[in-house]
Write a protein that holds these residues in place. Structure first.
Motif, mmCIF file in Angstrom:
data_model
loop_
_atom_site.group_PDB
_atom_site.id
_atom_site.type_symbol
_atom_site.label_atom_id
_atom_site.label_comp_id
_atom_site.label_asym_id
_atom_site.label_seq_id
_atom_site.Cartn_x
_atom_site.Cartn_y
_atom_site.Cartn_z
ATOM 1 N N GLN A 1 0.474 12.374 -8.590
ATOM 2 C CA GLN A 1 -0.257 11.767 -9.716
ATOM 3 C C GLN A 1 -0.803 12.805 -10.682
ATOM 4 N N LEU A 2 -1.111 14.006 -10.199
ATOM 5 C CA LEU A 2 -1.632 15.024 -11.124
ATOM 6 C C LEU A 2 -0.526 15.476 -12.071
ATOM 7 N N GLY A 3 0.664 15.688 -11.504
ATOM 8 C CA GLY A 3 1.821 16.041 -12.333
ATOM 9 C C GLY A 3 2.134 14.934 -13.330
ATOM 10 N N GLU B 1 11.602 9.936 -5.817
ATOM 11 C CA GLU B 1 10.834 8.919 -6.556
ATOM 12 C C GLU B 1 9.391 9.383 -6.822
ATOM 13 N N ALA B 2 9.179 10.683 -6.919
ATOM 14 C CA ALA B 2 7.829 11.215 -7.187
ATOM 15 C C ALA B 2 7.269 10.604 -8.476
ATOM 16 N N PRO B 3 5.944 10.261 -8.496
ATOM 17 C CA PRO B 3 5.359 9.591 -9.664
ATOM 18 C C PRO B 3 5.660 10.281 -11.000
ATOM 19 N N ALA B 4 5.594 11.605 -11.047
ATOM 20 C CA ALA B 4 5.756 12.294 -12.336
ATOM 21 C C ALA B 4 7.163 12.150 -12.898
ATOM 22 N N PHE B 5 8.142 11.888 -12.024
ATOM 23 C CA PHE B 5 9.521 11.767 -12.499
ATOM 24 C C PHE B 5 9.691 10.587 -13.466
ATOM 25 N N ALA B 6 8.757 9.623 -13.417
ATOM 26 C CA ALA B 6 8.854 8.467 -14.319
ATOM 27 C C ALA B 6 8.580 8.858 -15.770
ATOM 28 N N ALA C 1 -9.831 0.801 -17.789
ATOM 29 C CA ALA C 1 -8.482 1.391 -17.835
ATOM 30 C C ALA C 1 -7.947 1.528 -16.418
ATOM 31 N N VAL C 2 -6.886 0.796 -16.122
ATOM 32 C CA VAL C 2 -6.298 0.820 -14.771
ATOM 33 C C VAL C 2 -5.088 1.749 -14.782
ATOM 34 N N HIS C 3 -5.127 2.773 -13.961
ATOM 35 C CA HIS C 3 -3.993 3.694 -13.818
ATOM 36 C C HIS C 3 -3.373 3.468 -12.453
ATOM 37 N N LEU C 4 -2.115 3.062 -12.415
ATOM 38 C CA LEU C 4 -1.412 2.949 -11.138
ATOM 39 C C LEU C 4 -0.290 3.975 -11.161
ATOM 40 N N TYR C 5 -0.168 4.727 -10.070
ATOM 41 C CA TYR C 5 0.696 5.902 -10.100
ATOM 42 C C TYR C 5 2.164 5.584 -9.798
ATOM 43 N N GLY C 6 2.435 4.335 -9.445
ATOM 44 C CA GLY C 6 3.829 3.955 -9.197
ATOM 45 C C GLY C 6 4.395 4.521 -7.905
ATOM 46 N N LYS C 7 3.538 4.761 -6.906
ATOM 47 C CA LYS C 7 4.055 5.262 -5.625
ATOM 48 C C LYS C 7 4.745 4.112 -4.910
ATOM 49 N N ARG C 8 5.921 4.392 -4.371
ATOM 50 C CA ARG C 8 6.721 3.360 -3.729
ATOM 51 C C ARG C 8 6.001 2.720 -2.557
ATOM 52 N N GLU C 9 5.442 3.580 -1.709
ATOM 53 C CA GLU C 9 4.884 3.072 -0.462
ATOM 54 C C GLU C 9 3.363 3.082 -0.523
ATOM 55 N N SER C 10 2.772 1.913 -0.300
ATOM 56 C CA SER C 10 1.316 1.816 -0.292
ATOM 57 C C SER C 10 0.818 1.845 1.150
ATOM 58 N N ARG C 11 -0.171 2.704 1.397
ATOM 59 C CA ARG C 11 -0.760 2.780 2.745
ATOM 60 C C ARG C 11 -2.265 2.799 2.596
ATOM 61 N N LYS D 1 -3.893 7.524 -2.044
ATOM 62 C CA LYS D 1 -4.332 7.359 -3.428
ATOM 63 C C LYS D 1 -3.202 6.731 -4.246
ATOM 64 N N MET D 2 -3.419 5.484 -4.673
ATOM 65 C CA MET D 2 -2.383 4.741 -5.394
ATOM 66 C C MET D 2 -2.669 4.655 -6.893
ATOM 67 N N GLY D 3 -3.911 4.896 -7.276
ATOM 68 C CA GLY D 3 -4.276 4.809 -8.681
ATOM 69 C C GLY D 3 -5.764 5.030 -8.847
ATOM 70 N N HIS D 4 -6.266 4.795 -10.048
ATOM 71 C CA HIS D 4 -7.711 4.823 -10.260
ATOM 72 C C HIS D 4 -8.042 3.905 -11.429
ATOM 73 N N ILE D 5 -9.291 3.491 -11.477
ATOM 74 C CA ILE D 5 -9.750 2.672 -12.606
ATOM 75 C C ILE D 5 -10.918 3.400 -13.255
ATOM 76 N N THR D 6 -10.873 3.511 -14.563
ATOM 77 C CA THR D 6 -11.988 4.119 -15.287
ATOM 78 C C THR D 6 -12.703 3.024 -16.072
#
Ligand code: AMP
Length: 363
Positions: free
Chosen positions: A12-14, A36-41, A326-336, A340-345
């Motif tokens: 997510q930082l990338g 499928e790393a988030p930054a590749f999107a 502001a809802v940020h979702l990182y687009g990670k395939r697998e949720s556990r 860390k799947m996202g953050h809301i500001t």
């Protein structure tokens, strides 16, 4: 032609570095082992390769005008030779200083920051001797590779010491336990001319993972001003360039260095909407040699981390499309759970309002 930034790591930082780079018209190329790393999107070019794949890293450097990293554990034997031949302007030094908790705390002290008392411990005898000197409670941590509370144990009794002995399979550090009033952090960016720092966030952890970051920290403004000034002086003294985040404990008006990371920091995510410029954007400006801009807080802001168990609630909140949320979702395939799947500001919200109106929507 626009410049290209190389990013080692596509989490997510990338991802957020690449998003801000795009807004500034800067291209990005990202290296990550996961296809499928988030930054590749969002990045312009991708290299799927292991972090220790020397040829792939060399290719990343060759195709970039400047290279940065989004995680701490890039080994020196890989980075140092690349630093000699390519532009990796933050260099290996701040990574080296932060990769080992003992070296990190010694370095902080040598450069004038107060730390909790600490000692190196390597075996049961040195642990028991250190406990005698530092007293209980104390915190035993592995010197390397710990994160989000992994690789550490709070020692309150003799029985805790016995239970913690397996940690000593690797070199450790014993620290005084600081019964802190709260935790806080500062994100800084430095170039050759100046050091800028972002408004201090007060950090609330849950199960060892950052849960909330509250800005302003709602404590004595003189204390947060001192924290920023001391952090800026530290960064200048150390000669670091680029981005640095420092975490502190605060107790009775005193500030204790806990740890640092030479990369964007989870507690700085609020800056994307909550400040006039953000940690990712200023890092990009530094990397492409543009002058840094001083950030100002837009309004009181609360950042909530979205872990796997919060994902459904976050998706519902995103669908509501409320202003200032502001809802940020990182687009990670697998949720556990705990991932860390996202953050809301929440901009323009105090922590009391957050507790009243929003906290109940998360588990
Ligand atoms: P760390 O990985 O060093 O950031 O530690 C994770 C969390 O453990 C911190 O955010 C604190 O909440 C707690 N912790 C770590 N070290 C200490 C300490 N010396 N005294 C009190 N709490 C600590």
């Amino acid at each position: 032609m626009s410049k290209t930034i190389g990013i080692i790591g596509g989490g997510q930082l990338g991802l957020m570095i690449a998003e801000q780079a795009r807004e500034l018209g800067v291209r990005t190329i990202c290296l990550d082992p996961a296809a499928e790393a988030p930054a590749f999107a969002v990045c312009d070019e991708r290299i799927v390769a292991a972090y220790d794949d020397a040829a792939a890293l060399e290719e990343l450097c060759r195709r970039s005008d400047a290279v940065t990293y989004e995680f701490e554990n890039v080994p020196g034997e890989i980075l140092v030779p690349l630093c000699e031949r390519y532009r990796i302007p933050q260099g290996y030094r701040p990574l080296y200083d932060s990769q080992d908790r003992l070296r990190e705390k010694r370095n902080a002290r040598e450069h004038g920051l107060r730390t909790p008392g600490f000692e190196a411990v390597d075996d049961e005898a040195s642990l028991r001797a250190a406990v005698k000197r530092l007293g209980l409670p104390a915190v035993l941590k592995t010197r390397t590779l710990g994160y989000d509370g992994h690789g550490q144990a709070v020692l309150r009794s003799e029985a805790d010491i016995d239970r913690a002995l397996p940690l000593l399979a690797v070199p450790c550090i014993l620290e005084e336990f600081v019964p802190f009033d709260f935790e806080a952090s500062v994100v800084l960016v430095a170039d050759d001319e100046r050091v800028i720092s972002f408004p201090v966030g007060r950090n609330v952890h849950r199960d060892g993972i950052l849960d909330l970051c509250i800005v302003p920290a709602e404590v004595d403004p003189a204390l947060t001003a001192r924290m920023r000034a001391e952090s800026e002086r530290f960064m200048r003294d150390c000669g670091y360039r680029g981005i640095l985040a420092i975490e502190y404990f605060v107790r009775d008006g005193e500030i204790y260095f806990n740890e640092m990371a030479p990369r964007p920091h989870n507690s700085g995510h609020y800056t994307i909407e909550g400040a006039t410029t953000n940690q990712f954007r200023e890092l990009v400006r530094y990397l492409v040699g543009e002058p840094l801009r001083e950030p100002e807080l837009v309004a009181p802001t609360v950042m909530k981390n979205i872990l796997g168990q919060d994902l459904e609630a976050a998706e519902r909140i995103a669908a509501e499309g409320r202003p200032g949320v502001a809802v940020h979702l990182y687009g990670k395939r697998e949720s556990r759970p705990k991932r860390k799947m996202g953050h809301i500001t929440y901009v323009g919200l105090t922590v009391e309002e957050y507790a009243r109106d929003w906290a109940g929507r998360f588990v």
